[in-house]
Design a protein around this motif. Structure first.
Motif, PDB file in Angstrom:
ATOM      1  N   ASN A 109      -9.929 -28.734 -26.029  1.00  0.00           N
ATOM      2  CA  ASN A 109      -9.642 -29.932 -26.661  1.00  0.00           C
ATOM      3  C   ASN A 109      -8.199 -30.230 -27.440  1.00  0.00           C
ATOM      4  N   ASP A 110      -7.978 -28.936 -28.015  1.00  0.00           N
ATOM      5  CA  ASP A 110      -6.886 -29.097 -28.841  1.00  0.00           C
ATOM      6  C   ASP A 110      -5.678 -28.876 -28.041  1.00  0.00           C
ATOM      7  N   GLY A 111      -5.824 -28.941 -26.827  1.00  0.00           N
ATOM      8  CA  GLY A 111      -4.613 -28.569 -25.792  1.00  0.00           C
ATOM      9  C   GLY A 111      -4.424 -27.326 -24.972  1.00  0.00           C
ATOM     10  N   GLN A 112      -5.081 -26.275 -25.669  1.00  0.00           N
ATOM     11  CA  GLN A 112      -4.908 -25.016 -25.303  1.00  0.00           C
ATOM     12  C   GLN A 112      -5.243 -24.537 -23.818  1.00  0.00           C
ATOM     13  N   LYS A 113      -4.745 -23.507 -23.402  1.00  0.00           N
ATOM     14  CA  LYS A 113      -5.045 -22.911 -21.827  1.00  0.00           C
ATOM     15  C   LYS A 113      -5.829 -21.900 -22.289  1.00  0.00           C
ATOM     16  N   VAL A 114      -7.229 -21.890 -21.544  1.00  0.00           N
ATOM     17  CA  VAL A 114      -8.070 -20.766 -21.723  1.00  0.00           C
ATOM     18  C   VAL A 114      -8.434 -20.148 -20.584  1.00  0.00           C
ATOM     19  N   ALA A 115      -8.781 -18.759 -20.813  1.00  0.00           N
ATOM     20  CA  ALA A 115      -9.269 -18.033 -19.532  1.00  0.00           C
ATOM     21  C   ALA A 115     -10.407 -17.223 -19.980  1.00  0.00           C
ATOM     22  N   VAL A 116     -11.337 -16.993 -19.047  1.00  0.00           N
ATOM     23  CA  VAL A 116     -12.418 -15.745 -19.032  1.00  0.00           C
ATOM     24  C   VAL A 116     -12.215 -15.048 -18.385  1.00  0.00           C
ATOM     25  N   MET A 117     -12.285 -13.683 -18.565  1.00  0.00           N
ATOM     26  CA  MET A 117     -12.006 -12.446 -17.428  1.00  0.00           C
ATOM     27  C   MET A 117     -13.301 -11.721 -17.101  1.00  0.00           C
ATOM     28  N   PHE A 118     -13.484 -11.636 -16.043  1.00  0.00           N
ATOM     29  CA  PHE A 118     -14.861 -10.925 -15.606  1.00  0.00           C
ATOM     30  C   PHE A 118     -14.344  -9.669 -14.770  1.00  0.00           C
ATOM     31  N   GLY A 119     -14.905  -8.556 -15.106  1.00  0.00           N
ATOM     32  CA  GLY A 119     -14.587  -7.323 -14.538  1.00  0.00           C
ATOM     33  C   GLY A 119     -15.154  -6.927 -13.093  1.00  0.00           C
ATOM     34  N   PRO A 120     -14.709  -5.882 -12.526  1.00  0.00           N
ATOM     35  CA  PRO A 120     -15.340  -5.546 -11.122  1.00  0.00           C
ATOM     36  C   PRO A 120     -16.511  -4.983 -11.193  1.00  0.00           C
ATOM     37  N   GLU A 121     -17.569  -4.880 -10.258  1.00  0.00           N
ATOM     38  CA  GLU A 121     -18.926  -4.802 -10.272  1.00  0.00           C
ATOM     39  C   GLU A 121     -19.244  -3.447 -10.549  1.00  0.00           C
ATOM     40  N   ARG A 122     -18.475  -2.420 -10.132  1.00  0.00           N
ATOM     41  CA  ARG A 122     -18.880  -0.915 -10.538  1.00  0.00           C
ATOM     42  C   ARG A 122     -18.962  -0.522 -11.956  1.00  0.00           C
ATOM     43  N   ALA A 123     -17.717  -0.895 -12.339  1.00  0.00           N
ATOM     44  CA  ALA A 123     -17.565  -0.430 -13.934  1.00  0.00           C
ATOM     45  C   ALA A 123     -17.099  -1.330 -14.787  1.00  0.00           C
ATOM     46  N   GLY A 124     -16.867  -2.578 -14.561  1.00  0.00           N
ATOM     47  CA  GLY A 124     -16.180  -3.653 -15.478  1.00  0.00           C
ATOM     48  C   GLY A 124     -14.654  -3.156 -15.592  1.00  0.00           C
ATOM     49  N   MET A 125     -14.217  -4.048 -16.616  1.00  0.00           N
ATOM     50  CA  MET A 125     -12.777  -3.898 -16.818  1.00  0.00           C
ATOM     51  C   MET A 125     -12.532  -2.549 -17.616  1.00  0.00           C
ATOM     52  N   GLU A 126     -11.079  -2.186 -17.292  1.00  0.00           N
ATOM     53  CA  GLU A 126     -10.465  -1.029 -18.202  1.00  0.00           C
ATOM     54  C   GLU A 126      -9.991  -1.577 -19.249  1.00  0.00           C
ATOM     55  N   ASN A 127      -9.787  -0.486 -20.071  1.00  0.00           N
ATOM     56  CA  ASN A 127      -9.344  -0.976 -21.588  1.00  0.00           C
ATOM     57  C   ASN A 127      -7.977  -1.711 -21.486  1.00  0.00           C
ATOM     58  N   GLU A 128      -6.996  -1.372 -20.520  1.00  0.00           N
ATOM     59  CA  GLU A 128      -5.640  -1.857 -20.133  1.00  0.00           C
ATOM     60  C   GLU A 128      -6.200  -3.467 -20.129  1.00  0.00           C
ATOM     61  N   ASP A 129      -7.250  -3.760 -19.538  1.00  0.00           N
ATOM     62  CA  ASP A 129      -7.531  -5.422 -19.080  1.00  0.00           C
ATOM     63  C   ASP A 129      -8.044  -6.108 -20.464  1.00  0.00           C
ATOM     64  N   ILE A 130      -8.974  -5.209 -21.161  1.00  0.00           N
ATOM     65  CA  ILE A 130      -9.474  -5.723 -22.398  1.00  0.00           C
ATOM     66  C   ILE A 130      -8.485  -5.994 -23.391  1.00  0.00           C
ATOM     67  N   ALA A 131      -7.450  -5.101 -23.422  1.00  0.00           N
ATOM     68  CA  ALA A 131      -6.322  -5.383 -24.476  1.00  0.00           C
ATOM     69  C   ALA A 131      -5.527  -6.564 -24.385  1.00  0.00           C
ATOM     70  N   LEU A 132      -5.631  -7.278 -23.093  1.00  0.00           N
ATOM     71  CA  LEU A 132      -4.864  -8.641 -22.953  1.00  0.00           C
ATOM     72  C   LEU A 132      -5.997  -9.704 -23.692  1.00  0.00           C
TER      73      LEU A 132
END
Length: 246
Positions: A109-132
């Motif tokens: 509502n404030d004009g920001q652009k937002v994303a939600v990340m979902f990791g791969p099925e087997r083990a989820g995201m790596e820490n390198e992904d989470i760090a972003l």
């Protein structure tokens, strides 16, 4: 083309099975979300198995944007959430899906652009992904069985987005008929009292007034429509006819 409605982009990081991508698209569209992004799907893209599972949400698959890396998939966003069930050893705000989507709605509502990340099925995201990510979404699941299917997680977060961004009617009566008036309920009560008295229901005599009061109270507690009243009159009418035939 996407609807253009302000909403978060849902980013599937290295998804493995086309079926899960299709089911995720279906879950997104259930709640009005149609900005799907993918990073390096394991089985390539497009994937016919995804189309089969999308069941009416195939447009999301056709319009999905595909990226080579997580960083590329979120580089245009001002705030990013990462869904994960496992402790990561990274210092970040951890939010429930409800709180995260309320926060996302305010940011959008404030004009920001937002994303939600979902990791791969087997083990989820790596820490390198989470760090972003700027914050983590953690679903309060059974700690002894915390693994969620990709599409289930998408559906859950999509539901919370809908709750946070749309006025929800929490209780309603579908297809309501016209409610019965107090007079109509009173006539129904009188009809039943008359025939029940004739049948000797109000016994012993000294308890009859209390029994009648309880019966009137029963009618008043019931949210009766006019068709309900007609049915109840009809039931009593048929019972009397059956008795008279006997």
């Amino acid at each position: 083309m996407p609807t253009g409605q302000p909403q978060p982009a849902f980013v599937l990081i290295r998804p493995q099975m086309g079926e899960n991508i299709g089911a995720a698209a279906r879950g997104m569209w259930n709640f009005g979300l149609d900005l799907m992004r993918l990073t390096t799907p394991r089985d390539g893209w497009p994937n016919p198995n995804a189309v089969a599972m999308a069941s009416g949400a195939g447009r999301l698959l056709n319009e999905a944007q595909v990226y080579e890396s997580t960083a590329q998939a979120v580089e245009d966003c001002t705030f990013v959430y990462a869904t994960t069930a496992r402790p990561r050893g990274l210092t970040k705000p951890v939010m429930s899906p409800e709180a995260a989507m309320q926060d996302a709605a305010k940011r959008i509502n404030d004009g920001q652009k937002v994303a939600v990340m979902f990791g791969p099925e087997r083990a989820g995201m790596e820490n390198e992904d989470i760090a972003l990510a700027n914050a983590i979404i953690n679903v309060p699941v059974n700690p002894e069985f915390s693994s969620l299917n990709l599409a289930q997680c998408v559906l859950l977060v999509g539901y919370e987005w809908r709750r946070a961004s749309t006025a929800i009617v929490h209780e309603r009566l579908d297809n309501p008929n016209e409610w019965a008036t107090q007079l109509e309920v009173e006539k129904l009560a009188e009809n039943y009292e008359t025939h029940l008295e004739q049948a000797g229901f109000f016994f012993p005599e000294d308890k009859a007034p209390h029994m009648k009061t309880n019966l009137r109270n029963l009618w008043s507690r019931m949210p009766l429509t006019r068709p309900d009243v007609q049915i109840l009159h009809g039931i009593m009418r048929q019972m009397v006819r059956w008795k008279d035939r006997g």
